[in-house]
Write an enzyme that holds these catalytic residues in place. Sequence first.
Site, PDB file in Angstrom:
ATOM      1  N   HIS A   1     -83.704 -71.579  70.749  1.00 37.77           N
ATOM      2  CA  HIS A   1     -83.625 -70.671  69.790  1.00 37.77           C
ATOM      3  C   HIS A   1     -84.536 -71.432  68.339  1.00 37.77           C
ATOM      4  O   HIS A   1     -85.089 -72.451  68.703  1.00 37.77           O
ATOM      5  CB  HIS A   1     -82.139 -70.565  69.240  1.00 37.77           C
ATOM      6  CG  HIS A   1     -81.438 -71.672  69.141  1.00 37.77           C
ATOM      7  ND1 HIS A   1     -81.761 -72.584  67.644  1.00 37.77           N
ATOM      8  CD2 HIS A   1     -80.531 -72.489  69.516  1.00 37.77           C
ATOM      9  CE1 HIS A   1     -80.870 -73.562  67.523  1.00 37.77           C
ATOM     10  NE2 HIS A   1     -79.989 -73.488  69.035  1.00 37.77           N
TER      11      HIS A   1
ATOM     12  N   CYS B   1     -78.780 -77.439  72.282  1.00 37.12           N
ATOM     13  CA  CYS B   1     -79.900 -76.206  72.471  1.00 37.12           C
ATOM     14  C   CYS B   1     -81.257 -77.073  72.262  1.00 37.12           C
ATOM     15  O   CYS B   1     -81.201 -77.968  71.484  1.00 37.12           O
ATOM     16  CB  CYS B   1     -79.718 -75.168  71.721  1.00 37.12           C
ATOM     17  SG  CYS B   1     -78.517 -74.023  72.324  1.00 37.12           S
TER      18      CYS B   1
END
Length: 424
Positions: A246, A262
């Site tokens: 992301h 992430c």
Amino acid sequence: MIRQAIVSSTIAVLLTMSVQDVYAQAVLGKNSLLTNQLIVPAEAANKVVGVRLDDLVNNFPSLVPGLANVAANIKSNPQAFFNSGTIEVVHNVFLNKLPEVTPGMVRLSVTAYVKYKGFSNFERFTVSYNNGAKKLADMLIQSEGSVNLRDTAFSITVGLVDRKVIIEDSMYDIKFVFPIGVGGFDEGVLNEGRVSLLTPRFQNGVIDQRAVISKREKPRYFDGKPFIRLLKGNDIRNDMTAIGFHTEINDSFVRGFDSHGCMRLRVPDLMALHDLIMDNDEQQTPITVSYKTKDQADHPAGKRNKTYKTVLNNGTKESPFFPLDRDNLVQLTYRETGAPLDKLIDSADDNYEDVFSYDTQEQLKEQNARRKNECQAKLMAGTIGTSQKDMEKCLDAGKREDSAKDRIYRKFMGIDSITALDLF
């Protein structure tokens, strides 16, 4: 396909590579490389091919004569370079091999990932020019063919220690590299006695088009940009994870160890990866995530190694205790002592959570059960009071106090309305 312009220069006779390599190693050091007459210093040797032209210009401004002018012309007049259709976005422009530089002359071999209206191509072309060329008319642009994205079969390799993602189609010899930010450290808190990163390793991971969120709105820090979720296998129902690519959620991109698991990409890189996956005919793209990669290709963006984030331990080394932050994630804290990279070692059995567990809910259950036993033992030993308040104080020791401000923040960010699987 690609417009050609005439350049009024002659190409001098090239020095042989053997003579150049002897010169480079004798004068610049054994790890330096000389291609024709382009001197590639050791620190840039594996950080040129597959790297965005803009990144090369920004990080090595004097490495390739005239490269900044070429990059500027592509940006200002892309239709002069790519005219297979109506251009929607030029996702990436990178060198596919080291430049050839001779006295007064430069020749670049370039690949561009171009999204046209209705299809996407990887355009290959060369640009030849004299060292002082600035205008498009002073450059010879020659097409070397194109590859439709739908004909490709890309694989993705992530190196967590080097914080890079390599995207490659070996059949068509297309390879480029992006820098990433990855998970912080767990230094024996979640997984007692062992050091790892909060970003799991994936030996047989996939990215499935059906699991990609093209515009993720919640939590708000995803800013309506793509969330590219990783699966630990090819089963869309049973192999979903909370880990994905992301956008950077801070003010600027940091190539460090900062996230809860992430992997963070710069916005142009994230959009390029998203469209490469979603516009391809292949529903699933294989991905491998490990600490280190055999492929030495890298990116010149700076790495932050001295300052890093690690899981906060409000207990002891023998009995660690991690609190949750206002996002309901494991709370991290900064350390300035230098990231312990030497302790990150790949092993054959380290696949997702087979060895290391980062399931916050399961970790909390185990931690709360252990804390309850410890407090009951203290009660029996008489080291804490016998009132309910004394027991609650013992049970809550080390926890972060939840405030009204925190609750307002979670509501505003949309955190309370999503599941734990989507918090990362």
